[in-house]
Structures are given as C-alpha cells and as structure tokens.
Write a protein that holds these residues in place. Structure first.
Motif, mmCIF file in Angstrom:
data_model
loop_
_atom_site.group_PDB
_atom_site.id
_atom_site.type_symbol
_atom_site.label_atom_id
_atom_site.label_comp_id
_atom_site.label_asym_id
_atom_site.label_seq_id
_atom_site.Cartn_x
_atom_site.Cartn_y
_atom_site.Cartn_z
ATOM 1 N N LEU A 18 1.628 -3.861 51.193
ATOM 2 C CA LEU A 18 1.699 -3.857 52.653
ATOM 3 C C LEU A 18 2.601 -2.746 53.161
ATOM 4 O O LEU A 18 2.243 -1.996 54.078
ATOM 5 C CB LEU A 18 2.197 -5.214 53.147
ATOM 6 C CG LEU A 18 2.390 -5.344 54.668
ATOM 7 C CD1 LEU A 18 1.071 -5.101 55.389
ATOM 8 C CD2 LEU A 18 2.962 -6.704 55.015
ATOM 9 N N HIS A 19 3.800 -2.611 52.564
ATOM 10 C CA HIS A 19 4.730 -1.583 53.014
ATOM 11 C C HIS A 19 4.209 -0.177 52.693
ATOM 12 O O HIS A 19 4.429 0.766 53.455
ATOM 13 C CB HIS A 19 6.108 -1.795 52.379
ATOM 14 C CG HIS A 19 6.815 -3.002 52.895
ATOM 15 N ND1 HIS A 19 6.991 -4.123 52.139
ATOM 16 C CD2 HIS A 19 7.360 -3.275 54.118
ATOM 17 C CE1 HIS A 19 7.643 -5.034 52.846
ATOM 18 N NE2 HIS A 19 7.872 -4.546 54.050
ATOM 19 N N LEU A 20 3.516 -0.043 51.558
ATOM 20 C CA LEU A 20 2.929 1.258 51.227
ATOM 21 C C LEU A 20 1.846 1.631 52.238
ATOM 22 O O LEU A 20 1.763 2.781 52.678
ATOM 23 C CB LEU A 20 2.345 1.225 49.815
ATOM 24 C CG LEU A 20 1.653 2.510 49.348
ATOM 25 C CD1 LEU A 20 2.631 3.681 49.332
ATOM 26 C CD2 LEU A 20 1.014 2.302 47.988
ATOM 27 N N SER A 21 1.021 0.660 52.615
ATOM 28 C CA SER A 21 -0.021 0.918 53.619
ATOM 29 C C SER A 21 0.584 1.325 54.954
ATOM 30 O O SER A 21 0.112 2.253 55.618
ATOM 31 C CB SER A 21 -0.891 -0.323 53.780
ATOM 32 O OG SER A 21 -1.858 -0.131 54.790
ATOM 33 N N MET A 27 2.497 8.219 58.038
ATOM 34 C CA MET A 27 2.365 9.613 57.608
ATOM 35 C C MET A 27 1.070 10.227 58.129
ATOM 36 O O MET A 27 1.045 11.388 58.551
ATOM 37 C CB MET A 27 2.410 9.694 56.082
ATOM 38 C CG MET A 27 3.757 9.349 55.472
ATOM 39 S SD MET A 27 3.691 9.235 53.666
ATOM 40 C CE MET A 27 3.005 10.824 53.243
ATOM 41 N N SER A 28 -0.011 9.450 58.125
ATOM 42 C CA SER A 28 -1.294 9.970 58.593
ATOM 43 C C SER A 28 -1.243 10.315 60.072
ATOM 44 O O SER A 28 -1.715 11.384 60.487
ATOM 45 C CB SER A 28 -2.395 8.935 58.331
ATOM 46 O OG SER A 28 -2.521 8.675 56.954
ATOM 47 N N VAL A 29 -0.666 9.420 60.873
ATOM 48 C CA VAL A 29 -0.567 9.678 62.320
ATOM 49 C C VAL A 29 0.267 10.916 62.582
ATOM 50 O O VAL A 29 -0.068 11.753 63.441
ATOM 51 C CB VAL A 29 0.015 8.446 63.038
ATOM 52 C CG1 VAL A 29 0.296 8.768 64.505
ATOM 53 C CG2 VAL A 29 -0.933 7.252 62.934
ATOM 54 N N PHE A 32 -1.789 13.973 61.721
ATOM 55 C CA PHE A 32 -2.822 14.229 62.730
ATOM 56 C C PHE A 32 -2.213 14.880 63.970
ATOM 57 O O PHE A 32 -2.813 15.784 64.564
ATOM 58 C CB PHE A 32 -3.518 12.922 63.120
ATOM 59 C CG PHE A 32 -4.261 12.272 61.992
ATOM 60 C CD1 PHE A 32 -4.666 13.003 60.882
ATOM 61 C CD2 PHE A 32 -4.537 10.907 62.022
ATOM 62 C CE1 PHE A 32 -5.339 12.411 59.833
ATOM 63 C CE2 PHE A 32 -5.223 10.310 60.981
ATOM 64 C CZ PHE A 32 -5.613 11.056 59.884
ATOM 65 N N ALA A 33 -1.040 14.415 64.348
ATOM 66 C CA ALA A 33 -0.383 14.962 65.544
ATOM 67 C C ALA A 33 0.092 16.395 65.308
ATOM 68 O O ALA A 33 0.049 17.228 66.219
ATOM 69 C CB ALA A 33 0.791 14.074 65.948
ATOM 70 N N GLU A 34 0.550 16.687 64.106
ATOM 71 C CA GLU A 34 1.065 18.024 63.812
ATOM 72 C C GLU A 34 -0.046 19.036 63.539
ATOM 73 O O GLU A 34 0.122 20.225 63.773
ATOM 74 C CB GLU A 34 2.012 17.964 62.612
ATOM 75 C CG GLU A 34 3.293 17.178 62.878
ATOM 76 C CD GLU A 34 4.156 17.066 61.634
ATOM 77 O OE1 GLU A 34 3.753 17.646 60.585
ATOM 78 O OE2 GLU A 34 5.214 16.411 61.688
#
Length: 194
Positions: A18-21, A27-29, A32-34
């Motif tokens: 759960l914490h890894l997800s 990190m993905s968000v 995407f923003a950068e």
C-alpha cells in the motif's frame, strides 16, 4: 514494467504494498507535472496502441503443434477483422460527431457507444503506457455493433431509397378532412325553372 521491480523495491525501501503504491502514485503525478509534453507523447503513443489487436499467449506451452497452428491461423484472420472494425469505429465516430456539429440528429445509443469506446481508449492511454490493447476487449463488441449498424443502415438506404421517406405533396393534393369533404360534396340547390 514497474511490476517486475515491485518485489525488489519493496525490499530495498522496506515498504508495504500500500505504501509503495502511494509513493509511486505521488512520483507519477510529480513527473507528469514536471514533464507534461513527455506525458502527452506517451498518451498519444498509448492511444494508437489501444486500437492494435494483440493476443496474449505463450506458444511454447502448446503441447500439440497442430493446435498451435490452428490457433495461429484463426488469430491471423481475427486480427485482420479486429483491425477493420477498429478502423471503422474511428471513421464512424468522426462522421457522427461531424453530423452533430452541423446540426443533424443522431441516435443517442450510438453516441453512448462512441463515448464508451473513445473514453475507454483515452482512459487506458492516460493510465497505461504500453500494452494496453487488452483494455479494448470489453468494448470490442460495442464497436462491432456500431460499425455493423452503420453499414446496415447505409445498405438499406442505398437499396431502398424511398423506404421510410414520405415526400411532401403540394397543398392541393393533400387529402381533405371529412368535414371539408362533406362540405365540398354538398350540392348547391339549383334555381327553380321559370
């Protein structure tokens, strides 16, 4: 993919699934923003991959060479058919959206099918970078339905152009109502003979 490295990441980072997800989602968000252009390019590539049929099976697990040849032969023909249906769905979708834009009436059911098909493709492309063809399987029947109905309607219109179309007659040729008909048939009394 990331799933192949999941076990090692959990061991190295000492995180629960759960914490890894949650950490990977954050990190993905941030990525995407950068890097929005890179993300848009990935979505574009995944959107194109969505429409390509794919068969997930392992030939080495077939014990019979004959069975493998049968499955491969069927898949080759099915792949061509799926390609044609998917291309037809995109063409029909563009055509119907254009009809709406110019003010023509379109079936609401067909519009729902288009929304489901294109929405599934876009959603799968935004969440899965590659190998997302499997997400097209649930909507394949809907796309086949839309293309089949569209072709059938065009065939009927071409073969029977007057079916279901009522030409508007001039006002003088319209059937009269019973009231006006009775009034028109009423005889005018003739003048008495002198």
């Amino acid at each position: 993919t990331i799933w192949k490295a999941e076990e090692q990441m959990r061991r190295d980072l000492k995180l629960s699934p759960l914490h890894l997800s949650e950490q990977l989602s954050t990190m993905s968000v941030e990525m995407f923003a950068e890097h929005p252009l890179l993300y848009a390019a990935a979505v574009e590539k995944s959107f194109a991959e969505f429409w390509k049929p794919a068969l997930y099976f392992r030939p080495e697990r077939f014990r019979s060479r004959f069975a493998l040849d049968v499955v491969a032969g069927i898949w080759e023909r099915e792949r061509i058919l799926i390609h044609a249906v998917n291309l037809g769905f995109l063409i029909v979708s563009v055509f119907m959206i254009f009809e709406i834009a110019i003010g023509r009436e379109t079936s609401r059911i067909d519009l729902c099918v288009i929304a489901i098909g294109l929405g599934s493709a876009l959603l799968a492309s935004m969440t899965e970078y590659a190998h997302n063809q499997r997400y097209s399987t649930p909507v394949q029947l809907l796309m086949t339905y839309l293309v089949s109905v569209f072709l059938w309607q065009r065939l009927v219109r071409f073969s029977f152009p007057d079916r279901g179309v009522r030409s508007r007659e001039p006002d003088t040729l319209r059937p009269c109502s019973s009231h006006s008909l009775g009034r028109s048939n009423r005889q005018v009394p003739s003048a008495p003979a002198s």
